[in-house]
Design an enzyme around this catalytic site. Structure first.
Site, mmCIF file in Angstrom:
data_model
loop_
_atom_site.group_PDB
_atom_site.id
_atom_site.type_symbol
_atom_site.label_atom_id
_atom_site.label_comp_id
_atom_site.label_asym_id
_atom_site.label_seq_id
_atom_site.Cartn_x
_atom_site.Cartn_y
_atom_site.Cartn_z
ATOM 1 C CG ASN A 7 54.989 78.968 72.116
ATOM 2 O OD1 ASN A 7 54.314 79.574 72.956
ATOM 3 N ND2 ASN A 7 55.919 78.091 72.454
ATOM 4 N NE ARG A 92 53.485 75.476 74.894
ATOM 5 C CZ ARG A 92 54.306 75.912 75.828
ATOM 6 N NH1 ARG A 92 55.041 76.966 75.612
ATOM 7 N NH2 ARG A 92 54.412 75.286 76.972
ATOM 8 C CG HIS A 181 56.042 69.852 80.240
ATOM 9 N ND1 HIS A 181 56.562 69.593 81.488
ATOM 10 C CD2 HIS A 181 56.554 71.035 79.855
ATOM 11 C CE1 HIS A 181 57.365 70.588 81.839
ATOM 12 N NE2 HIS A 181 57.369 71.479 80.862
ATOM 13 N NE ARG A 242 59.430 76.185 86.705
ATOM 14 C CZ ARG A 242 58.845 75.727 85.601
ATOM 15 N NH1 ARG A 242 57.778 74.962 85.681
ATOM 16 N NH2 ARG A 242 59.339 76.008 84.429
ATOM 17 C CD GLU A 393 56.455 70.544 73.854
ATOM 18 O OE1 GLU A 393 57.654 70.793 73.576
ATOM 19 O OE2 GLU A 393 55.917 70.915 74.898
#
Ligand code: ADP
Length: 409
Positions: A7, A92, A181, A242, A393
């Site tokens: 990643n 990823r 996601h 956010r 993941e």
């Protein structure tokens, strides 16, 4: 098969070495401050249960990858004797645009398409490309697979992903809902479908990935019908920093009132809003929960409660909306940092939801945090199942990589 999952961020590179025959993680680690003074690698061997850290200059991601291989093959903390034992690498990738609806083996054509995704997530995509090129430099002959966060959402119909803007912006710039996601939503919805024990085609699941970044998805018959994140990961529910969905007219209004530039208003919505903006003191749900449990004597109590209640309200609305578009609801899944570790939020989301057939066991829910395994939160008489499913993941990336690398042999 031993698969290295990578990643890559702009100045970091996280890695995990999986044995996909047993799903075991053999080793993992992180390279930080790549290209910046003070670079270091931290490595853990999960079989021998030992670790090492080393401060060493890393000019770029190729040097970082070289160090990862050195750690993995180290006599003390390594878990393989040579690089030959790594059979494939899985990356990823945050954004695959509309090009990639599933994981794919790296090729020149794939890399060229990934370059075209730069506009959608410039920092992430640039970093992924550096990570991929770093791997190519160190292990040029190994199969490399790209696994996209956006891929699982590619089953949405145009009515879910086209915005009601002039259509030419969709055609010219690819402005549409992509979601995020996806690998997590795919993993937890598949796990949930197995638990439901009926054919996956018949399942109707809402997956709530709630962390610093959060997204909710409607997964019907194993395919995403809709998801809360949009063109960018700013859309949907309130997040750590956010704002999530707001009336778009607020943007020019605040820009004018406060004299903000586009960069400043973007920064305000991405970095200064959400939990942080509403509470005025923290973006971390643990801090908000601590203030709430102190009660009104804590000066942050009211605004912390408001921040958490906004998220509760947002998520309830998504569950209701998604039950409507799926014409039913078999299960709600909570996952990611907050979804897995914040019983209070889960409880208030599930409160007063009998209309949707949702009933949870408050005691079981209260104890369900930092669980490595799936926990059933709903009562036996709840029409809709509610589960905590820890996301994984990296395992999905490792498995997709092993499958594609085997098929390429
Ligand atoms: P990201 O979106 O960056 O991957 P995470 O999924 O790690 O974020 O979620 C971060 C959030 O999860 C933070 O608000 C944090 O408070 C919460 N969280 C993480 N671990 C725990 C824990 N053990 N207990 C309570 N909250 C936690």
């Amino acid at each position: 098969m031993n698969v290295l999952v990578v990643n890559a961020g702009s100045s970091s590179l996280k890695y995990q070495l999986f044995d996909t025959n047993t799903d075991a993680v053999l080793a993992k680690g992180i390279c930080e401050r790549i290209g910046i003074e003070g670079s270091k690698i931290e490595h853990k061997n999960l079989i021998k249960e030992n670790k090492a850290a080393k401060e060493v200059p890393m000019a770029d991601h190729s040097v970082a990858m070289q160090l990862v291989v050195e750690m993995l093959t180290d006599a003390e903390v390594g878990c393989i004797s040579s690089m030959d034992e790594i059979e494939a690498v899985g990356h990823r990738v945050v954004h695959g645009g509309a090009f990639f609806s599933k994981s794919i083996l790296l090729s020149d054509d794939v890399l060229a398409k990934l370059e075209l995704c730069r506009d959608f997530a410039p920092l992430h995509t640039g970093a992924h490309i550096m990570g991929i090129k770093g791997c190519l430099a160190v292990m040029p002959t190994k199969p490399q697979v790209l696994v996209f966060d956006t891929a699982f959402h590619q089953t949405m119909k145009p009515e879910a992903y086209v915005y009601a803007l002039p259509y030419e912006y969709y055609e010219k710039y690819g402005i549409r809902r992509y979601g995020a996601h996806g690998t997590s939503h795919r993993y937890v919805s598949a796990e949930m479908a197995k638990i439901l024990g009926k054919p996956v085609e018949e399942t109707k699941i809402v997956t709530c990935h709630i962390g610093n970044g959060s997204s909710i998805s409607a997964v019907k018959g194993g395919c995403v019908m809709d998801t809360s994140m949009g063109f960018t990961p700013l859309a949907g529910v309130e997040m750590g920093t956010r704002c999530g969905d707001i009336d778009p007219a607020i943007v020019p209004y605040i820009m004018e009132k406060e004299g903000l530039s586009t960069a400043e208003v973007n920064e305000m919505m991405n970095k200064k809003s959400g939990f942080l903006g509403v509470s005025g003191f923290s973006s971390d749900s643990r801090d908000l929960e601590a203030a709430i449990s102190d009660g009104p004597s804590n000066p942050n109590y009211e605004r912390a409660s408001l921040a958490v209640n906004i998220l509760k309200h947002n998520i309830k609305k998504y569950i209701g909306a998604y039950a409507a578009i799926m014409n039913g609801l078999d299960a709600v899944v909570f996952t990611a940092g907050i979804g897995e570790n914040n019983p209070h939020l889960r409880e208030i989301i599930c409160e007063d939801m009998e209309f949707f057939g949702i009933k949870i066991d408050k005691e079981v829910n209260a104890k369900a945090l930092r669980q490595p395994n799936t926990v059933k939160l709903s009562t036996d008489d709840s029409k809709t199942a509610v589960y905590l499913i820890p996301t994984n993941e990296e395992l999905v990336i490792a498995k997709d990589t092993a499958a594609l690398a085997s098929s390429a042999k």
